[in-house]
Design a protein around this motif. Structure first.
Motif, PDB file in Angstrom:
ATOM      1  N   LEU A 110       0.977  -0.991  -0.120  1.00  0.00           N
ATOM      2  CA  LEU A 110       0.043   0.251   0.134  1.00  0.00           C
ATOM      3  C   LEU A 110       0.870   1.476   0.063  1.00  0.00           C
ATOM      4  CD1 LEU A 110      -2.634  -1.205   2.906  1.00  0.00           C
ATOM      5  CD2 LEU A 110      -2.752  -0.546  -0.243  1.00  0.00           C
ATOM      6  N   ASP A 111       2.305   0.926   1.030  1.00  0.00           N
ATOM      7  CA  ASP A 111       2.644   2.134   1.129  1.00  0.00           C
ATOM      8  C   ASP A 111       3.215   2.361  -0.482  1.00  0.00           C
ATOM      9  OD1 ASP A 111       2.328   2.678   3.398  1.00  0.00           O
ATOM     10  OD2 ASP A 111       4.424   2.050   3.998  1.00  0.00           O
ATOM     11  N   PHE A 112       3.634   1.518  -1.317  1.00  0.00           N
ATOM     12  CA  PHE A 112       4.191   1.480  -2.532  1.00  0.00           C
ATOM     13  C   PHE A 112       3.440   2.529  -3.740  1.00  0.00           C
ATOM     14  CE2 PHE A 112       5.322   0.148  -6.810  1.00  0.00           C
ATOM     15  CZ  PHE A 112       6.998   1.220  -6.948  1.00  0.00           C
ATOM     16  N   LEU A 113       2.344   1.732  -3.431  1.00  0.00           N
ATOM     17  CA  LEU A 113       1.311   2.419  -3.978  1.00  0.00           C
ATOM     18  C   LEU A 113       0.065   3.526  -4.259  1.00  0.00           C
ATOM     19  CD1 LEU A 113      -0.878  -1.536  -4.772  1.00  0.00           C
ATOM     20  CD2 LEU A 113       0.120  -0.399  -6.503  1.00  0.00           C
ATOM     21  N   LYS A 114       0.846   3.521  -2.770  1.00  0.00           N
ATOM     22  CA  LYS A 114       0.586   5.552  -2.594  1.00  0.00           C
ATOM     23  C   LYS A 114       0.932   6.434  -3.144  1.00  0.00           C
ATOM     24  CE  LYS A 114      -1.737   5.050   1.526  1.00  0.00           C
ATOM     25  NZ  LYS A 114      -1.749   5.243   3.093  1.00  0.00           N
ATOM     26  N   GLN A 115       2.630   5.958  -3.603  1.00  0.00           N
ATOM     27  CA  GLN A 115       3.797   7.124  -4.261  1.00  0.00           C
ATOM     28  C   GLN A 115       3.683   7.230  -5.680  1.00  0.00           C
ATOM     29  OE1 GLN A 115       7.482   5.003  -3.252  1.00  0.00           O
ATOM     30  NE2 GLN A 115       6.902   4.721  -1.198  1.00  0.00           N
TER      31      GLN A 115
END
Length: 343
Positions: A110-115
């Motif tokens: 989720l952290d990467f997808l936010k970026q």
């Protein structure tokens, strides 16, 4: 059970169902037919796992599921099975692959997808085939959609790949030995509107094609209208009872796998030589003798931008021998050639 044709006997290579072997997946039937036509002895070692033995011309070869042979090592299989390792090896050979990362938990994903929320992304398991567990996320995808995609991928594998969506059309390049012997465009499951019939009726009509069946014992799979297909239709503002306009193509799947009802279109003759060469180089990077190379390109007819999505260690043969449209590439014969059997 052992089988061998008598003098002068030949089996018709255009008949996709081989009498007496109907329970075997169709790629195995192709190899059996071609082997018998070369005068080889075929022994069925284990029918449920499509495991056969070929004998003749002073050679004995074991073949499983048509394209698993002694020519490829177990390590080669493991490399191609693991999409993360495949990408690493291809990158080290200066072959382009979609940019992304591998995650083992939902929070990191989720952290990467936010970026990368401004881009279209793909989330997929590290070790599955047939398009299973793959999700495509639009830039407008909600956090709930992103989480669900990660849950699905991690449900099939300990780790998941999150990567950029490569724009273009996906093609399967079949490499056998040192040659790209066939190229196939796999089109997602679809129906063509006539302005009269509903999507459900069009699916039923298309499924009447004798080439469509269930379980890889026919060249094409029947189109389903299950949860995934209904979801795709809903996203497009349609339902099984929608009547498409004349000439309107309605897709009921996003993935292009033939195993989920897609259409196979032979495009070998129009694929640019540089792309065929690239497929061979990719297979060699993984030390694979028999390999399905999935490549995304914007223009198949010219040299240019591309991305290799994955390498497949057990590529099916039937999409090239019995395509929905196009030429029969006789790839079973190519398997026998590389195994050392002379025609």
């Amino acid at each position: 059970m052992k089988y061998k044709l008598g003098p002068g006997e030949k089996l018709d290579p255009n008949e996709f169902i081989l009498k007496g072997f109907e329970d075997l997946e169709i790629s195995t039937q192709i190899v059996i037919r071609d082997a018998l036509n070369r005068g080889l002895e075929v022994e069925i070692l284990d029918r449920p796992s499509h495991f056969i033995r070929l004998k003749g011309q002073g050679k004995t070869r074991l073949v499983k599921e048509a394209s698993k042979t002694e020519l490829d090592s177990y390590m080669t299989f493991l490399v191609m099975e693991n999409k993360t390792v495949t990408k690493r090896i291809l990158e080290e050979s200066n072959i382009l692959v979609p940019k992304g990362i591998t995650v083992s938990d939902i929070s990191s994903g989720l952290d990467f997808l936010k970026q990368t929320s401004d881009r279209k992304m793909v989330v997929k398991p590290v070790t599955t085939n047939f398009g299973i567990g793959i999700s495509i996320l639009q830039s407008s995808a909600s956090e709930e959609d992103r989480k669900k995609a990660l849950e699905i991928a991690l449900g099939f594998s300990e780790t998941a790949i999150i990567e950029e969506f490569a724009e273009g059309n996906e093609y399967r390049f079949l490499v056998i030995g040192d040659e790209c012997v066939a190229v196939c465009n796999r089109i997602p499951a679809n129906v063509l509107g006539d302005g009269k019939k509903t999507i459900r009726e069009l699916v039923e009509e298309k499924n009447k094609d004798p080439r469509r069946g269930v379980g890889h014992v026919t060249p094409l799979e029947k189109i389903q209208l299950a949860e995934t297909e209904l979801s795709v239709l809903k996203e497009a503002g349609k339902s099984p009872d929608t009547v498409p306009s004349p000439g309107e193509v309605v897709f009921v799947r996003k993935n292009s796998n033939i195993s989920t009802g897609g259409d196979s279109v032979d495009v070998t003759d129009i694929a640019h030589p540089s792309l065929k060469k690239l497929a061979v180089e990719a297979a060699k990077a993984a030390k694979a003798k028999i390999c399905g190379v999935d490549i995304i390109v914007k223009d198949l007819k010219s040299e240019g931008d591309y991305r290799i999505l994955e390498l497949n260690f057990n590529p099916v043969l039937y999409i090239h021998n019995y395509p929905y449209s196009g030429k029969n590439r006789n790839v079973g014969e190519k398997i026998l050639d590389v195994l050392g059997y002379v025609s």
